[in-house]
Design a protein around this motif. Structure first.
Motif, PDB file in Angstrom:
ATOM      1  N   GLY A  20       0.829  -1.195   0.000  1.00  0.00           N
ATOM      2  CA  GLY A  20       0.000   0.000   0.000  1.00  0.00           C
ATOM      3  C   GLY A  20       0.864   1.247   0.000  1.00  0.00           C
ATOM      4  O   GLY A  20       2.083   1.174   0.171  1.00  0.00           O
ATOM      5  N   ASN A  21       0.233   2.369  -0.162  1.00  0.00           N
ATOM      6  CA  ASN A  21       0.940   3.643  -0.086  1.00  0.00           C
ATOM      7  C   ASN A  21       1.012   4.044   1.386  1.00  0.00           C
ATOM      8  O   ASN A  21       0.237   4.875   1.869  1.00  0.00           O
ATOM      9  CB  ASN A  21       0.230   4.702  -0.910  1.00  0.00           C
ATOM     10  N   GLY A  22       1.917   3.415   2.091  1.00  0.00           N
ATOM     11  CA  GLY A  22       2.072   3.651   3.517  1.00  0.00           C
ATOM     12  C   GLY A  22       1.497   2.519   4.349  1.00  0.00           C
ATOM     13  O   GLY A  22       0.752   1.660   3.867  1.00  0.00           O
ATOM     14  N   LEU A  23       1.840   2.540   5.640  1.00  0.00           N
ATOM     15  CA  LEU A  23       1.459   1.471   6.554  1.00  0.00           C
ATOM     16  C   LEU A  23      -0.054   1.349   6.704  1.00  0.00           C
ATOM     17  O   LEU A  23      -0.586   0.236   6.731  1.00  0.00           O
ATOM     18  CB  LEU A  23       2.122   1.717   7.918  1.00  0.00           C
ATOM     19  N   ALA A  24      -0.758   2.464   6.817  1.00  0.00           N
ATOM     20  CA  ALA A  24      -2.198   2.405   7.053  1.00  0.00           C
ATOM     21  C   ALA A  24      -2.920   1.655   5.935  1.00  0.00           C
ATOM     22  O   ALA A  24      -3.796   0.810   6.193  1.00  0.00           O
ATOM     23  CB  ALA A  24      -2.768   3.813   7.210  1.00  0.00           C
ATOM     24  N   GLU A  25      -2.547   1.939   4.685  1.00  0.00           N
ATOM     25  CA  GLU A  25      -3.181   1.246   3.561  1.00  0.00           C
ATOM     26  C   GLU A  25      -2.829  -0.237   3.568  1.00  0.00           C
ATOM     27  O   GLU A  25      -3.687  -1.087   3.297  1.00  0.00           O
ATOM     28  CB  GLU A  25      -2.767   1.880   2.230  1.00  0.00           C
ATOM     29  N   ALA A  27       7.945  11.648  -2.413  1.00  0.00           N
ATOM     30  CA  ALA A  27       7.742  10.722  -1.299  1.00  0.00           C
ATOM     31  C   ALA A  27       6.273  10.369  -1.112  1.00  0.00           C
ATOM     32  O   ALA A  27       5.937   9.273  -0.641  1.00  0.00           O
ATOM     33  CB  ALA A  27       8.312  11.326  -0.015  1.00  0.00           C
ATOM     34  N   ALA A  28       5.376  11.277  -1.485  1.00  0.00           N
ATOM     35  CA  ALA A  28       3.947  11.039  -1.290  1.00  0.00           C
ATOM     36  C   ALA A  28       3.423   9.889  -2.132  1.00  0.00           C
ATOM     37  O   ALA A  28       2.358   9.341  -1.835  1.00  0.00           O
ATOM     38  CB  ALA A  28       3.158  12.314  -1.613  1.00  0.00           C
ATOM     39  N   ASN A  29       4.151   9.494  -3.175  1.00  0.00           N
ATOM     40  CA  ASN A  29       3.700   8.408  -4.043  1.00  0.00           C
ATOM     41  C   ASN A  29       4.047   7.022  -3.505  1.00  0.00           C
ATOM     42  O   ASN A  29       3.610   6.016  -4.065  1.00  0.00           O
ATOM     43  CB  ASN A  29       4.288   8.576  -5.444  1.00  0.00           C
ATOM     44  N   GLY A  30       4.862   6.931  -2.462  1.00  0.00           N
ATOM     45  CA  GLY A  30       5.116   5.648  -1.811  1.00  0.00           C
ATOM     46  C   GLY A  30       6.124   4.749  -2.483  1.00  0.00           C
ATOM     47  O   GLY A  30       6.316   3.603  -2.051  1.00  0.00           O
ATOM     48  N   THR A  31       6.789   5.233  -3.537  1.00  0.00           N
ATOM     49  CA  THR A  31       7.797   4.431  -4.243  1.00  0.00           C
ATOM     50  C   THR A  31       9.142   5.105  -4.030  1.00  0.00           C
ATOM     51  O   THR A  31       9.560   5.959  -4.814  1.00  0.00           O
ATOM     52  CB  THR A  31       7.472   4.344  -5.747  1.00  0.00           C
ATOM     53  N   THR A  32       9.831   4.742  -2.962  1.00  0.00           N
ATOM     54  CA  THR A  32      11.031   5.452  -2.551  1.00  0.00           C
ATOM     55  C   THR A  32      12.204   4.495  -2.372  1.00  0.00           C
ATOM     56  O   THR A  32      12.047   3.276  -2.446  1.00  0.00           O
ATOM     57  CB  THR A  32      10.787   6.189  -1.224  1.00  0.00           C
ATOM     58  N   THR A  50      11.580  14.908  -3.159  1.00  0.00           N
ATOM     59  CA  THR A  50      11.238  14.942  -1.739  1.00  0.00           C
ATOM     60  C   THR A  50      11.514  13.606  -1.053  1.00  0.00           C
ATOM     61  O   THR A  50      11.493  13.536   0.179  1.00  0.00           O
ATOM     62  CB  THR A  50       9.761  15.312  -1.544  1.00  0.00           C
ATOM     63  N   ALA A  51      11.747  12.560  -1.835  1.00  0.00           N
ATOM     64  CA  ALA A  51      12.106  11.264  -1.260  1.00  0.00           C
ATOM     65  C   ALA A  51      13.572  11.282  -0.826  1.00  0.00           C
ATOM     66  O   ALA A  51      14.424  11.855  -1.512  1.00  0.00           O
ATOM     67  CB  ALA A  51      11.886  10.151  -2.278  1.00  0.00           C
ATOM     68  N   ALA A  52      13.877  10.666   0.303  1.00  0.00           N
ATOM     69  CA  ALA A  52      15.253  10.599   0.796  1.00  0.00           C
ATOM     70  C   ALA A  52      16.130   9.811  -0.167  1.00  0.00           C
ATOM     71  O   ALA A  52      15.672   8.858  -0.800  1.00  0.00           O
ATOM     72  CB  ALA A  52      15.284   9.951   2.172  1.00  0.00           C
ATOM     73  N   ASP A  53      17.386  10.216  -0.287  1.00  0.00           N
ATOM     74  CA  ASP A  53      18.326   9.496  -1.142  1.00  0.00           C
ATOM     75  C   ASP A  53      19.389   8.752  -0.338  1.00  0.00           C
ATOM     76  O   ASP A  53      20.340   8.223  -0.912  1.00  0.00           O
ATOM     77  CB  ASP A  53      18.984  10.443  -2.155  1.00  0.00           C
TER      78      ASP A  53
END
Length: 367
Positions: free
Chosen positions: A117-122, A190-195, A241-244
């Motif tokens: 999911g896009n994050g833990l909650a999903e 980062a909001a897209n969940g593919t990092t 915005t995703a960490a590198d």
């Protein structure tokens, strides 16, 4: 028509092919075309019977391109197809929740690409929903099914390295570096969940856990050393915005120390190296890229009085999909072995392939 767990087991045990429908198999192929389609066609026991894309027109093109008999312009049509027993969701992460729920609500078995999911909650929501529906699920954490990792797991269990003292992983993410392809901008947000954290790092963590056990007290730190990347097509800068940088440390069952460092981009030196150090010997796994789940992997070892490393061949018993080559077919190789293990699970009542509950737990492990 729904596909109950018992009917799926019956099909697998009887030798009848499991009908597969792939959501997200476009005419250009993409990840589904490079991995799931060749993987499924290399494993006896599956038939790719349907696909769906974002429109009827594109679905027809894709069906013609890939030789898939039923092509639908929506996921709802695909999951309603009586000839589909297993639905594969292979689209961008922000769409996983909606499409997986569509398949679950139709009572179909589902294999969802990772991240679940896009994050833990999903991820937790989907795991609960699958449990409530009582359907068979699988999540695309296929590195643990790669023959090199299954052999490494046996070597460690059989005492090749003795007592494990420590393990170290260094990897490069490929994306999240100085440049980005025109079609890959979504991974920088980062909001897209593919990092870097959720994809190459999480795949490596899951593979390591399958060999050495789940790390305990795992502490993860993220850093953003780059805040943009250059589009290789236009030359324009794209915000990142995703960490590198991902750094993690923890302990394994029994007290061994585990450390990780994943960095964005591609290194001129090491792009993947995993060392397992023990009281009696060492194992070293290397790969040309940091994505353990889709790369050819080399295994070397040394023990006892040996002062160096030597290549370790993978026994034929671990190579369950001989139609594919680990180098030429690298993107599909581990995926195919995961599909082969799923058949074993259905026939033998085992649980070698991670399900949605495992996927939610992996999400929790990375925060």
């Amino acid at each position: 028509m729904s596909t109950s767990p018992s009917s799926l087991v019956e099909r697998a045990r009887s030798g009848k092919p499991i009908g597969v429908g792939i959501i997200g198999l476009g005419a250009q192929g993409g990840w589904a075309g490079r991995s799931h389609l060749p993987a499924l066609r290399a494993v006896p026991g599956y038939e790719v019977r349907a696909l769906s894309t974002s429109s009827a027109r594109s679905a027809q093109r894709s069906g013609h391109e890939h030789g898939v008999p039923r092509a639908f312009g929506s996921a709802a049509e695909l999951v309603a197809c009586d000839e589909v027993d297993l639905v594969v969701v292979a689209v961008k992460v922000p769409h996983h929740r909606e499409l997986v729920r569509t398949a679950l609500d139709a009572g179909k078995a589902v294999l969802c690409e990772w991240p679940l999911g896009n994050g833990l909650a999903e991820a937790e929501e989907l795991a609960r929903h699958a449990g409530d529906r009582g359907v068979r699920t699988a999540v695309g954490l296929q590195a643990r099914s790669h023959p090199v990792l299954t052999h490494a797991r046996d070597l460690v269990a059989d005492g090749y390295v003795g007592e494990v003292l420590s393990t170290t992983v260094v990897g490069s993410g490929g994306a999240w570096g100085a440049t980005v392809g025109p079609g890959d901008h979504h991974v920088l947000d980062a909001a897209n969940g593919t990092t870097l954290l959720t994809v190459p790092f999480a795949h490596a963590l899951d593979g390591l856990a399958s060999v050495l056990g789940e790390p305990e007290e795992l502490t993860i730190r993220l850093a953003s050393r780059r805040t943009s990347a250059v589009d290789t097509g236009s030359g324009r800068r794209v915000p990142m915005t995703a960490a590198d940088q991902v750094v993690a440390s923890g302990r394994l069952p029994g007290g061994a120390v585990a450390t990780f460092h994943y960095r964005g981009g591609t290194a001129r030196g090491t792009n993947f190296r995993w060392e397992i150090n023990g009281t009696e010997g060492d194992l070293v796994l290397t790969a040309p890229i940091g994505h353990l789940q889709l790369s050819p992997i080399t295994l070397e070892g040394g023990r006892g009085t040996s002062t160096g490393l030597a290549p370790l061949a993978v026994p034929e018993s671990h190579v369950r999909v001989p139609r594919l080559d680990p180098h030429a077919d690298a993107p599909a190789y581990a995926v195919a072995h995961a599909y082969r293990r799923l058949l074993d699970d259905l026939r033998e009542g085992t649980s070698g392939v991670p399900d949605f509950a495992h996927g939610a737990a992996r999400h929790r492990s990375i925060g």
